[in-house]
Design a protein around this motif. Sequence first.
Motif, PDB file in Angstrom:
ATOM      1  N   ILE A 184      -9.372  -6.656   5.411  1.00 52.13           N
ATOM      2  CA  ILE A 184      -8.772  -6.254   4.134  1.00 52.13           C
ATOM      3  C   ILE A 184      -7.988  -4.954   4.277  1.00 52.13           C
ATOM      4  O   ILE A 184      -6.835  -4.847   3.856  1.00 52.13           O
ATOM      5  CB  ILE A 184      -9.862  -6.098   3.061  1.00 52.13           C
ATOM      6  N   SER A 185      -8.615  -3.956   4.889  1.00 50.07           N
ATOM      7  CA  SER A 185      -7.996  -2.626   4.946  1.00 50.07           C
ATOM      8  C   SER A 185      -6.780  -2.588   5.859  1.00 50.07           C
ATOM      9  O   SER A 185      -5.811  -1.865   5.576  1.00 50.07           O
ATOM     10  CB  SER A 185      -9.022  -1.581   5.401  1.00 50.07           C
ATOM     11  N   THR A 186      -6.801  -3.350   6.953  1.00 48.29           N
ATOM     12  CA  THR A 186      -5.644  -3.316   7.847  1.00 48.29           C
ATOM     13  C   THR A 186      -4.403  -3.909   7.191  1.00 48.29           C
ATOM     14  O   THR A 186      -3.294  -3.415   7.399  1.00 48.29           O
ATOM     15  CB  THR A 186      -5.932  -4.076   9.152  1.00 48.29           C
ATOM     16  N   TRP A 187      -4.584  -4.950   6.388  1.00 50.25           N
ATOM     17  CA  TRP A 187      -3.433  -5.562   5.720  1.00 50.25           C
ATOM     18  C   TRP A 187      -2.964  -4.725   4.533  1.00 50.25           C
ATOM     19  O   TRP A 187      -1.783  -4.418   4.398  1.00 50.25           O
ATOM     20  CB  TRP A 187      -3.769  -6.980   5.281  1.00 50.25           C
ATOM     21  N   THR A 188      -3.901  -4.380   3.650  1.00 53.48           N
ATOM     22  CA  THR A 188      -3.504  -3.627   2.453  1.00 53.48           C
ATOM     23  C   THR A 188      -3.019  -2.223   2.813  1.00 53.48           C
ATOM     24  O   THR A 188      -2.173  -1.659   2.105  1.00 53.48           O
ATOM     25  CB  THR A 188      -4.676  -3.523   1.466  1.00 53.48           C
ATOM     26  N   GLY A 189      -3.532  -1.665   3.910  1.00 52.42           N
ATOM     27  CA  GLY A 189      -3.176  -0.308   4.296  1.00 52.42           C
ATOM     28  C   GLY A 189      -1.692  -0.111   4.518  1.00 52.42           C
ATOM     29  O   GLY A 189      -1.154   0.963   4.214  1.00 52.42           O
ATOM     30  N   TRP A 190      -0.998  -1.136   5.041  1.00 52.30           N
ATOM     31  CA  TRP A 190       0.441  -0.972   5.270  1.00 52.30           C
ATOM     32  C   TRP A 190       1.308  -1.876   4.402  1.00 52.30           C
ATOM     33  O   TRP A 190       2.436  -1.518   4.072  1.00 52.30           O
ATOM     34  CB  TRP A 190       0.774  -1.191   6.750  1.00 52.30           C
ATOM     35  N   VAL A 191       0.800  -3.026   3.987  1.00 56.34           N
ATOM     36  CA  VAL A 191       1.622  -3.941   3.183  1.00 56.34           C
ATOM     37  C   VAL A 191       1.876  -3.363   1.791  1.00 56.34           C
ATOM     38  O   VAL A 191       3.017  -3.369   1.307  1.00 56.34           O
ATOM     39  CB  VAL A 191       0.959  -5.323   3.082  1.00 56.34           C
ATOM     40  N   VAL A 192       0.844  -2.866   1.142  1.00 54.86           N
ATOM     41  CA  VAL A 192       1.011  -2.332  -0.213  1.00 54.86           C
ATOM     42  C   VAL A 192       1.967  -1.137  -0.237  1.00 54.86           C
ATOM     43  O   VAL A 192       2.918  -1.112  -1.027  1.00 54.86           O
ATOM     44  CB  VAL A 192      -0.365  -1.965  -0.827  1.00 54.86           C
ATOM     45  N   PRO A 193       1.776  -0.107   0.612  1.00 54.65           N
ATOM     46  CA  PRO A 193       2.748   1.003   0.600  1.00 54.65           C
ATOM     47  C   PRO A 193       4.167   0.568   0.958  1.00 54.65           C
ATOM     48  O   PRO A 193       5.134   1.104   0.397  1.00 54.65           O
ATOM     49  CB  PRO A 193       2.192   1.966   1.664  1.00 54.65           C
ATOM     50  N   LEU A 194       4.298  -0.404   1.858  1.00 50.94           N
ATOM     51  CA  LEU A 194       5.636  -0.858   2.233  1.00 50.94           C
ATOM     52  C   LEU A 194       6.326  -1.551   1.063  1.00 50.94           C
ATOM     53  O   LEU A 194       7.527  -1.347   0.820  1.00 50.94           O
ATOM     54  CB  LEU A 194       5.552  -1.796   3.434  1.00 50.94           C
ATOM     55  N   LEU A 195       5.589  -2.357   0.316  1.00 49.67           N
ATOM     56  CA  LEU A 195       6.155  -3.006  -0.862  1.00 49.67           C
ATOM     57  C   LEU A 195       6.541  -1.974  -1.918  1.00 49.67           C
ATOM     58  O   LEU A 195       7.598  -2.088  -2.558  1.00 49.67           O
ATOM     59  CB  LEU A 195       5.148  -4.001  -1.446  1.00 49.67           C
ATOM     60  N   VAL A 196       5.700  -0.970  -2.110  1.00 47.30           N
ATOM     61  CA  VAL A 196       6.008   0.081  -3.079  1.00 47.30           C
ATOM     62  C   VAL A 196       7.257   0.847  -2.660  1.00 47.30           C
ATOM     63  O   VAL A 196       8.138   1.138  -3.475  1.00 47.30           O
ATOM     64  CB  VAL A 196       4.820   1.045  -3.235  1.00 47.30           C
ATOM     65  N   SER A 197       7.372   1.158  -1.379  1.00 44.16           N
ATOM     66  CA  SER A 197       8.547   1.893  -0.904  1.00 44.16           C
ATOM     67  C   SER A 197       9.808   1.058  -1.049  1.00 44.16           C
ATOM     68  O   SER A 197      10.879   1.588  -1.386  1.00 44.16           O
ATOM     69  CB  SER A 197       8.359   2.313   0.558  1.00 44.16           C
ATOM     70  N   GLN A 198       9.707  -0.245  -0.819  1.00 39.74           N
ATOM     71  CA  GLN A 198      10.872  -1.104  -0.980  1.00 39.74           C
ATOM     72  C   GLN A 198      11.298  -1.178  -2.441  1.00 39.74           C
ATOM     73  O   GLN A 198      12.500  -1.139  -2.751  1.00 39.74           O
ATOM     74  CB  GLN A 198      10.566  -2.511  -0.451  1.00 39.74           C
TER      75      GLN A 198
END
Length: 220
Positions: A184-198
Amino acid sequence: MTWLRKPWVGPLAFVVVAFVAFSLPPYLTGDRVQARVQSDWGPHYPLLVVHVVCGAVAILTCVVQIWPWFRGRFPAWHRRIGRVYVWGGVLPSGLAGLVVGWMTPFGPVAAVSNVMLALLWLLFTSLAWRAARRRQFRDHRKWMIRSFVLTVSIITNRIWGVLAFLFLAGSVPEEELPNTIAGISTWTGWVVPLLVSQWWLERRPAQRPAAVEQRETVPV
């Protein structure tokens, strides 16, 4: 004072320095036992040390690189630190992370996430470098924001890990809990911030004054 107009710089720098001060020392001892990720695969430890140490270089230098006041005031240092970020930070850490991430002891879900993160980290950083060399400053800024987000995702990874533990402890079998939390943490750790930045990049105006471009971004 113009540098105070970006109030997020101070708190971000504090969090990054505190994280590095806590995470880095065990990997400077040469003692495999102190590593927070253990593996029986022989080359795992030296590659993990390279990944962590160079990752620390990347995360410390990227805070300076995204600071608008520093970029505008010290363009030559922005270029020099940019080279350190790419060649002494992201490149060695990302390449080592490809192997270490795939050999993770936390299961295939975490392994796939780690590899994708390392690949995108290397890709975004190389595109930012190329755009700066071509003086395509708007593109350089966008790719560097994405690269920065992936660089600091190791911190958000830890936050999601704590939240996952609080929600799952007691409801998931104890032997499955580490792999579940890691997945859970490995995926959400970078996917969520990347989507927010986009989302943030797409909602900003497409054009900026040329004078601002020249002040804030310089070729590396």
